[in-house]
Structures are given as structure tokens and as C-alpha cells.
Write an enzyme that holds these catalytic residues in place. Structure first.
Site, PDB file in Angstrom:
ATOM      1  N   GLU A   1     -17.781   8.817   2.421  1.00 45.09           N
ATOM      2  CA  GLU A   1     -16.774   8.293   1.187  1.00 45.09           C
ATOM      3  C   GLU A   1     -17.631   8.607  -0.050  1.00 45.09           C
ATOM      4  O   GLU A   1     -19.062   9.262   0.270  1.00 45.09           O
ATOM      5  CB  GLU A   1     -16.735   6.295   0.469  1.00 45.09           C
ATOM      6  CG  GLU A   1     -16.417   5.611   2.235  1.00 45.09           C
ATOM      7  CD  GLU A   1     -16.225   4.268   2.084  1.00 45.09           C
ATOM      8  OE1 GLU A   1     -16.329   3.526   0.653  1.00 45.09           O
ATOM      9  OE2 GLU A   1     -15.766   3.813   3.314  1.00 45.09           O
TER      10      GLU A   1
ATOM     11  N   ASN B   1     -23.145   8.316  13.749  1.00 47.52           N
ATOM     12  CA  ASN B   1     -24.202   6.977  13.430  1.00 47.52           C
ATOM     13  C   ASN B   1     -24.520   6.127  13.834  1.00 47.52           C
ATOM     14  O   ASN B   1     -25.575   5.775  12.517  1.00 47.52           O
ATOM     15  CB  ASN B   1     -22.745   6.604  13.258  1.00 47.52           C
ATOM     16  CG  ASN B   1     -21.475   6.473  11.731  1.00 47.52           C
ATOM     17  OD1 ASN B   1     -21.689   7.080  11.488  1.00 47.52           O
ATOM     18  ND2 ASN B   1     -20.424   5.741  11.976  1.00 47.52           N
TER      19      ASN B   1
ATOM     20  N   LYS C   1     -22.476   1.674  -2.022  1.00 48.90           N
ATOM     21  CA  LYS C   1     -23.342   2.637  -2.386  1.00 48.90           C
ATOM     22  C   LYS C   1     -22.458   3.321  -3.507  1.00 48.90           C
ATOM     23  O   LYS C   1     -21.317   3.031  -4.281  1.00 48.90           O
ATOM     24  CB  LYS C   1     -23.325   4.134  -1.499  1.00 48.90           C
ATOM     25  CG  LYS C   1     -21.979   4.533  -1.024  1.00 48.90           C
ATOM     26  CD  LYS C   1     -22.098   5.672  -0.073  1.00 48.90           C
ATOM     27  CE  LYS C   1     -21.035   6.506  -0.301  1.00 48.90           C
ATOM     28  NZ  LYS C   1     -21.217   7.633   1.011  1.00 48.90           N
TER      29      LYS C   1
ATOM     30  N   LYS D   1     -18.921  10.907  17.453  1.00 52.55           N
ATOM     31  CA  LYS D   1     -18.639   9.851  16.271  1.00 52.55           C
ATOM     32  C   LYS D   1     -20.098   8.561  16.082  1.00 52.55           C
ATOM     33  O   LYS D   1     -20.938   8.720  15.366  1.00 52.55           O
ATOM     34  CB  LYS D   1     -17.586   9.247  15.970  1.00 52.55           C
ATOM     35  CG  LYS D   1     -16.941   8.319  14.875  1.00 52.55           C
ATOM     36  CD  LYS D   1     -18.134   9.411  13.604  1.00 52.55           C
ATOM     37  CE  LYS D   1     -17.916   8.435  12.779  1.00 52.55           C
ATOM     38  NZ  LYS D   1     -16.396   8.109  11.341  1.00 52.55           N
TER      39      LYS D   1
ATOM     40  N   LYS E   1       0.826  -0.804   0.170  1.00 49.29           N
ATOM     41  CA  LYS E   1       0.290  -0.069   0.163  1.00 49.29           C
ATOM     42  C   LYS E   1       1.087   1.241  -0.458  1.00 49.29           C
ATOM     43  O   LYS E   1       0.854   2.090  -0.829  1.00 49.29           O
ATOM     44  CB  LYS E   1      -1.069  -0.052   1.066  1.00 49.29           C
ATOM     45  CG  LYS E   1      -2.182   0.644   0.943  1.00 49.29           C
ATOM     46  CD  LYS E   1      -3.186   0.459   2.020  1.00 49.29           C
ATOM     47  CE  LYS E   1      -3.866   0.038   2.924  1.00 49.29           C
ATOM     48  NZ  LYS E   1      -4.604  -0.247   3.774  1.00 49.29           N
TER      49      LYS E   1
ATOM     50  N   PHE F   1     -16.104  12.453  10.421  1.00 51.19           N
ATOM     51  CA  PHE F   1     -17.291  12.364   9.787  1.00 51.19           C
ATOM     52  C   PHE F   1     -17.337  11.882   8.078  1.00 51.19           C
ATOM     53  O   PHE F   1     -18.561  12.328   7.282  1.00 51.19           O
ATOM     54  CB  PHE F   1     -18.210  13.217  10.835  1.00 51.19           C
ATOM     55  CG  PHE F   1     -18.367  13.363  12.229  1.00 51.19           C
ATOM     56  CD1 PHE F   1     -19.084  12.914  12.385  1.00 51.19           C
ATOM     57  CD2 PHE F   1     -17.871  14.673  12.442  1.00 51.19           C
ATOM     58  CE1 PHE F   1     -18.808  12.825  13.759  1.00 51.19           C
ATOM     59  CE2 PHE F   1     -17.415  14.874  13.685  1.00 51.19           C
ATOM     60  CZ  PHE F   1     -17.794  13.656  14.392  1.00 51.19           C
TER      61      PHE F   1
ATOM     62  N   CYS G   1     -18.666   1.684   7.970  1.00 45.29           N
ATOM     63  CA  CYS G   1     -18.548   2.050   9.173  1.00 45.29           C
ATOM     64  C   CYS G   1     -20.074   1.702   9.673  1.00 45.29           C
ATOM     65  O   CYS G   1     -20.529   0.948  11.196  1.00 45.29           O
ATOM     66  CB  CYS G   1     -18.962   3.524   8.537  1.00 45.29           C
ATOM     67  SG  CYS G   1     -16.906   4.462   7.911  1.00 45.29           S
TER      68      CYS G   1
END
Ligand code: UDX
Length: 451
Positions: free
Chosen positions: A164, A226, A341, A222, A43, A161, A278
Site C-alpha cells: 500500500e 510475508n 503506515k 506469498k 463500489k 506483492f 496483510c
């Protein structure tokens, strides 16, 4: 007083996944010197070569530009990171544990420990990973016990927050910042670290509100955000169930309640439900942590949120089965969408992929097309066929399932698609097609929460 080794604090970012890579690149873009750190050599080599290992709009161009500017580098060496950084961001993953609902903190622990051993001067370690409340205190204890600089190393919690598909935008232009701190110095360091974000906002005549609070609250912000978002989606999907039983239309219902500013129209899109890296694992880890704290009952409703979400997947499959005449065995199914999504290549906990697997299990002969997610989907679900275009996936299909609302699918021409398929039957799992137009074009259409 903020003591920098250079004009602005030098930043390291531990963990170069969606969160870390985006954070590193965007902070460099804002003018900071940034060193990204990961244990994954492949990576790091990719990132140093100007390649983003996942699909995120606009990120690669910024990566290339900031590598060229010399402000951004990536390494696997924690000693180098400790020497380089004034502020160290912890952005590693916190996936769901294999055998329980809880979050797996192995990566947080190893990243913090690997860095701690080399920290021999004052520094701030800032947690960004989504963690169970109480983790910041543990991170602080690990740092104090294992750093040569001991208590000179401080901790802050600064949840992230970003969404993507909008990760760059959300990082450069956050709607708020949350600083969980214990000292004025930590607060000053974070102010200096985000000066670039504040300056950009001022130049654009915006303001970025900052909530300064304690560790526990920052951690909870957080997961509760969510949990709220997941609840909102499951709420509208529960209404979809009631609409299905009563002949009502959930999209019109959502529009009507969304005009109430107390409710708001965002996150009221009914469909196959939420997925991703998430929301699903975060609400589960939140429940597990609440149970540990003796207040599990307070979050019992999140188990219902999860169940409503799962039922939508079954419902989409049932609609497909109904369209196929009662059984999917041997039926050619063209699936549009694999990612959780649009504008992402992420298939983690993706409703689209889960429904595809269920259709395959039911004996359907499935071909999937996704504009970006095919490689990841093939790794996660190798037993179905993958096409390299929409037409190829739909070719000869007896039922089409639209499961991710990519632009390309929203605007597909019903008459043109009718030329390709064997039977004009489609399930719109995202309520993104105009039923009147599709029915006028001769399609038999099934929707979630709509007649
Ligand atoms: C989410 C949070 O939005 C973000 O703030 C946090 O940092 C990480 O988790 P993300 O996972 O990128 O971000 O996806 P998001 O855009 O929130 O969508 C989550 C899921 O909910 C997707 O599967 C999406 O399709 C679904 N969704 C969203 C709906 O089904 N209906 C909606 O109305 C909105």
C-alpha cells in the site's frame, strides 16, 4: 498457441479492493482491455464514476484516464465477465476468520463459483488473493465441476506483492513475477498477459524475473515472503527490548547490522510494530494451515513474532504513562497517526489505532489526527475525538504520541509544537524524530529501543 479473442488477452479482475482495483487500473494503463467485477454495487458505481474508494497515491488519475480511454470498465455482472474475459484474475479478500487464526475463503469460493457458472469457453482463471496452500487445487476443482466449459477452464496462481502506498508502482514495475501453472498454455497466457509489464521493463532497461513453478509453491511464496518480513520487523523489535534493558540504541544497531548485505537494511525499522491488512492475518493463517498439514511446529516461531509485535504496543503505552507521571487517567493525549503506515488510509490492525484505544481505556482524553485515515479510524474507534489538523490534536496536550511516520509529522517543528501543547512531552513510536533536536527544544522524549 495462445488463442486470443483480441490481440491481447482481455482481462477481468474479480474483487475491486486495494489489490483488484489497482491491478485492473494498471493493466488498463498497460494497454489491456479490462473489466473489473465486484458484488458491491456502491463500489462499482464509484469506480465507474472515476473515484477510488481508498487512498492510494496516483491511482485515481490513472483510473480516470483509463475509463476515458474506454479500455476499463466495472460491473457487478459475472455473466458479462465470463463473456468478456480470456484471463480472469481473482483478487478478492481473504480476511482472518472471526473465530480462529485461519483465512476466511468465503469470498474466493463465491467469486469463483459465480464466474464458473458462466464460463462456456476456454479461459484461464488466475488466483492473486493470498490463500492457504492447497486453495488453487480447490479452485480448479470448483471450476471443472461448475463451468459449462469444464476442463477447458484452467487455473494459474500468480501471487501479488504490492505494498500500500506504492501499489501502482509495484504493479507496473514488479520486482518479480511468480507463475504457478500446470500447463504450457497457462504459462503462455500469463506471458501474454504480462507482455505490457515486460515491455515497460525493457524500455527502461530493466528485467522482470519470472519464477515458473507449481501451484503449491506459488501459493507458499506469498505467505512465506510475508512471514519473513514480519519476522524481520519483530527481530529488530526484539532487539529494541534488549536495547531498552541495556541502554543500547536499536537504530544504530539496525544501521550497523544492515550494512551486511546478507542482512540488508530494509525492514529493520524498530517501533510500534507491523499492522495492516496483510502481514498480521497472513502469518496467522500460515500457522493455521501449517498445523492442518501436521507441521505446525515449523511455524511456532510466528506466534513469537506476533507476541513481540503486540508487546511493542504495550511498551508505547507504558512510555506514555511514564511521561504522564504514572497514570493516564484524565490526561490530555494528542495522537499523531491512526493508519498502520504512512501514505495509506488503512487502519486495519493498525498499531497506532490499537495504542490509541489502549490509552482511551486507561482513561486518557484522546484526540487523534491522521492526514488520510480519519474516516476509517472514526468508524473503527468512535469513542475518541478526531482533529482535522496536527495543531488541533496537539492543542493543550499533556502528552503527544507519534504513532505513524507521516512526512507531516517527521518534519514538525519542535519549537512550534511546543507553543500548542500544555506539556512538552512526546513518545516517538516510530523513531522518526531527531532526539537531540527535540531535547534541545525543551521536549521530554521517549523512544522505543533507544535511550
Ligand atoms: C505488505 C508486504 O510488504 C507486501 O509485499 C504484501 O503484498 C502485502 O503486505 P503492506 O501491508 O502494504 O505490504 O505494508 P508494508 O510496507 O510491508 O508494512 C507493513 C507494516 O510493517 C507497517 O505497519 C509498517 O509500519 C511496519 N514496518 C515496516 C515496520 O514496523 N518496520 C519496518 O522496518 C518496515
Amino acid at each position: 498457441m495462445v488463442a486470443f479473442t483480441s490481440q491481447r488477452p482481455r482481462l477481468t479482475v474479480l474483487g475491486t479492493g486495494y489489490l483488484g482495483a489497482t491491478h485492473a487500473v494498471c493493466m488498463a494503463e498497460l494497454g489491456y482491455e479490462v473489466l473489473g467485477v465486484d458484488v458491491d454495487e456502491a463500489k462499482i458505481a464509484k469506480l465507474n464514476g472515476g473515484q477510488v474508494p481508498f487512498h492510494e497515491l496516483g491511482l485515481e488519475a490513472l483510473l480516470v484516464r483509463n475509463l476515458a480511454s474506454g479500455r476499463l470498465r466495472f460491473t457487478t455482472d459475472h455473466a458479462e465477465a465470463a463473456r468478456f474475459g480470456d484471463v480472469h484474475f481473482v483478487c478478492v479478500g481473504t480476511p482472518q476468520k472471526k473465530d480462529s487464526l485461519a483465512a476466511d475463503l468465503t469470498y474466493v469460493e463465491s467469486a469463483v463459483l459465480s464466474l464458473a457458472r458462466h464460463l462456456d469457453r476456454r479461459a484461464l482463471v488466475v488466483g492473486k488473493s493470498t490463500v492457504p496452500v492447497g486453495t488453487a487445487e480447490r479452485v480448479e476443482a470448483v471450476l471443472h465441476a461448475n463451468s459449462p466449459a469444464g476442463n477447458e477452464v484452467e487455473v494459474a496462481w500468480n501471487p501479488e506483492f504490492l505494498r500500500e502506498g506504492f501499489a501502482v508502482e509495484d504493479t507496473l514495475r514488479p520486482d518479480r513475477l511468480v507463475f504457478g501453472v500446470k500447463s504450457g498454455w497457462a504459462k503462455d497466457m500469463l506471458d501474454a498477459t504480462y507482455r505490457g509489464v515486460f515491455e515497460l521493463a525493457r524500455a527502461e532497461d530493466r528485467e522482470v524475473p519470472v519464477v515458473v513453478t507449481d501451484f503449491a509453491t506459488a501459493e507458499l511464496v506469498k505467505v512465506s515472503a510475508n512471514a519473513f518480513l514480519a519476522t524481520k520487523i519483530s527481530f529488530i523489535n526484539a532487539m529494541a527490548e534488549v536495547c531498552e534493558a541495556s541502554g543500547a540504541d536499536v537504530t544504530e544497531l539496525a544501521r550497523a547490522i544492515g550494512y551486511d548485505v546478507r542482512i540488508g537494511s530494509a525492514f529493520l525499522r524498530a517501533g510500534v510494530g507491523f499492522g495492516g491488512g496483510c502481514l498480521p492475518k497472513d502469518i496467522r493463517a500460515f500457522r493455521a494451515r501449517a498445523a492442518e498439514l501436521g507441521v505446525g511446529h515449523a511455524l511456532d516461531f510466528l506466534s513469537e513474532v506476533d507476541k513481540i509485535n503486540d508487546r511493542r504496543r504495550q511498551r508505547a503505552l507504558d512510555l506514555a504513562t511514564e511521561l504522564a507521571g504514572g497514570s493516564l487517567a484524565g490526561v490530555k493525549v494528542g495522537v499523531l497517526g491512526a493508519t498502520f503506515k504512512p501514505n495509506s488510509d488503512d487502519v486495519r490492525d493498525s498499531p497506532a489505532l490499537a495504542i490509541t484505544a489502549m490509552a482511551h481505556q486507561a482513561g486518557a482524553v484522546v484526540t487523534v489526527y491522521d492526514p488520510q485515515g480519519t474516516d476509517n479510524a472514526r468508524r473503527a474507534l468512535p469513542d475518541v475525538a478526531y482533529a482535522s489538523s496536527l495543531d488541533e490534536a496537539a492543542d493543550g496536550a499533556e502528552v503527544v504520541l507519534l504513532l505513524t511516520e507521516w512526512e507531516e509529522f517527521r518534519h514538525v517543528e519542535p519549537l512550534a509544537l511546543a507553543e500548542v501543547v500544555a506539556r512538552t512531552r512526546i513518545v516517538d513510536g516510530r523513531n522518526c524524530l531527531d532526539p537531540a533536536v527535540w531535547r534541545a527544544a525543551g521536549w521530554e522524549l521517549r523512544l522505543l529501543g533507544r535511550p
